[in-house]
Write a protein that holds these residues in place. Structure first.
Motif, PDB file in Angstrom:
ATOM      1  N   PHE A   1       4.593  -1.187   2.852  1.00 27.87           N
ATOM      2  CA  PHE A   1       3.896  -0.016   2.316  1.00 27.87           C
ATOM      3  C   PHE A   1       2.815  -0.401   1.314  1.00 27.87           C
ATOM      4  CE2 PHE A   1       7.991   1.841   3.640  1.00 27.87           C
ATOM      5  CZ  PHE A   1       7.525   2.878   4.429  1.00 27.87           C
ATOM      6  N   ARG A  16      -0.432  -0.661   1.383  1.00 29.89           N
ATOM      7  CA  ARG A  16      -1.607   0.205   1.282  1.00 29.89           C
ATOM      8  C   ARG A  16      -1.249   1.513   0.580  1.00 29.89           C
ATOM      9  NH1 ARG A  16      -2.088  -2.072   6.458  1.00 29.89           N
ATOM     10  NH2 ARG A  16      -3.929  -3.403   6.725  1.00 29.89           N
ATOM     11  N   ASP A  17      -0.116   2.076   0.931  1.00 32.16           N
ATOM     12  CA  ASP A  17       0.337   3.305   0.266  1.00 32.16           C
ATOM     13  C   ASP A  17       0.565   3.062  -1.212  1.00 32.16           C
ATOM     14  OD1 ASP A  17       1.459   3.054   3.132  1.00 32.16           O
ATOM     15  OD2 ASP A  17       1.515   5.212   2.801  1.00 32.16           O
ATOM     16  N   MET A  65      -1.233   4.855  -4.264  1.00 32.60           N
ATOM     17  CA  MET A  65      -0.407   5.611  -5.212  1.00 32.60           C
ATOM     18  C   MET A  65      -0.608   5.113  -6.642  1.00 32.60           C
ATOM     19  SD  MET A  65       3.046   5.761  -2.850  1.00 32.60           S
ATOM     20  CE  MET A  65       4.144   6.188  -4.216  1.00 32.60           C
ATOM     21  N   ASP A  70      -1.591  11.354  -3.433  1.00 35.49           N
ATOM     22  CA  ASP A  70      -1.015  10.045  -3.749  1.00 35.49           C
ATOM     23  C   ASP A  70      -0.428  10.018  -5.151  1.00 35.49           C
ATOM     24  OD1 ASP A  70      -1.516   8.745  -1.308  1.00 35.49           O
ATOM     25  OD2 ASP A  70      -3.598   8.375  -1.865  1.00 35.49           O
ATOM     26  N   ARG A 108      10.281   7.959   5.346  1.00 32.69           N
ATOM     27  CA  ARG A 108       9.219   7.325   4.554  1.00 32.69           C
ATOM     28  C   ARG A 108       9.462   7.506   3.055  1.00 32.69           C
ATOM     29  NH1 ARG A 108       4.210   5.363   5.632  1.00 32.69           N
ATOM     30  NH2 ARG A 108       4.559   5.817   7.846  1.00 32.69           N
TER      31      ARG A 108
END
Length: 265
Positions: free
Chosen positions: A59, A61-62, A66, A82, A186
């Motif tokens: 994760f 990139r997330d 965020m 985000d 997720r």
């Protein structure tokens, strides 16, 4: 320990940390069922570090988005999806953090028996089954509100009891709140990051005070193998969860629970 035990425990940790079948139960039971000596606190930390590395890498990139958005929400009061997700992960971690500080020692001393684990596997497995069949929600992560975050966070605190499964109970709560299977998985995986960090910190402190000898080769092997199996588990779970649903994991939990009762009752 030998390398076979390292491999088996690392793969067990990597798979069960993110599947709704309870990683703590499997790590407690593996030495009992295979007749191995307990792997020890240091190796537990290594296994969790491998799982943490996998979820952060998957994760990445997330997490970058965020973190950037969360920072801007603090410094410039600019809030987007985000940033809300980052705040949600942080707030949902508070209940399990407090529960861990208050009850961790009591639970580890009194509830680690195979029969308690069997009860947790079966009872919370049936609740997961009911949640999955009851309502097929379509809400996504960015549609969560603060009530959802609070309830999922409170549910996560129940994972301190062996056999419950942190991912299982958070997915159960998400499904009951109307999230889609993929969305609840997720969010559960993102929630695992601060939880594993807290668990590693607490275990590292215990390890520091225990001053036990450490085999660094086994530690490194545990981190790598746990990380690889965890990364593959996350990927394929998210790919197939909408097709397979939660019922195969429920069936596995019930069979394992019944087997434990038969073996240890």
């Amino acid at each position: 320990m030998d390398w076979l035990q390292v491999l088996v425990l690392a793969v067990i940790q990597g798979l069960t940390e993110f599947l709704p079948i309870s990683s703590s139960a499997h790590l407690i039971l593996a030495p009992v069922l295979f007749g191995w000596v307990d792997q020890g606190l240091a190796f537990d930390v290594a296994l969790h570090l491998g799982s943490l590395s996998a979820v952060v890498l998957y994760f990445r990139r997330d997490l970058i988005a965020m973190t950037v958005s969360w920072t801007r929400s603090v410094t410039h009061r600019e809030v987007n999806d985000d940033a809300r997700l980052a705040w949600g992960v942080l707030f949902a971690t508070i209940p399990v953090g407090l529960a861990g500080l208050l009850f961790k020692d009591a639970i580890e001393e009194q509830l680690r028996s195979p029969l308690y684990i069997a009860a947790g596997l079966i009872v919370f497995g049936l609740v997961l089954s009911w949640a999955d069949w009851r309502h097929r929600g379509k809400r996504e992560v960015n549609q969560m509100n603060w009530k959802d975050v609070l309830l999922i966070g409170l549910a996560q605190a129940l994972a301190l009891f062996p056999g419950t499964s942190r991912s299982g109970i958070t997915m159960t709560a998400g499904l009951l709140l109307g999230l889609s299977r993929e969305a609840t998985a997720r969010f559960s995986f993102l929630l695992s990051i601060p939880v594993i960090v807290i668990a590693c910190a607490l275990k590292s402190w215990d390890l520091y005070n225990a001053t036990v000898p450490i085999d660094w080769a086994f530690m490194a092997g545990g981190v790598v193998m746990s990380g690889i199996s965890a990364f593959l588990c996350i990927h394929f779970f998210l790919v197939f969860i909408n097709r397979i649903g939660m019922q195969p994991f429920v069936i596995y939990r019930i069979i394992l629970g019944i087997a434990l009762i038969w073996l240890f009752a």
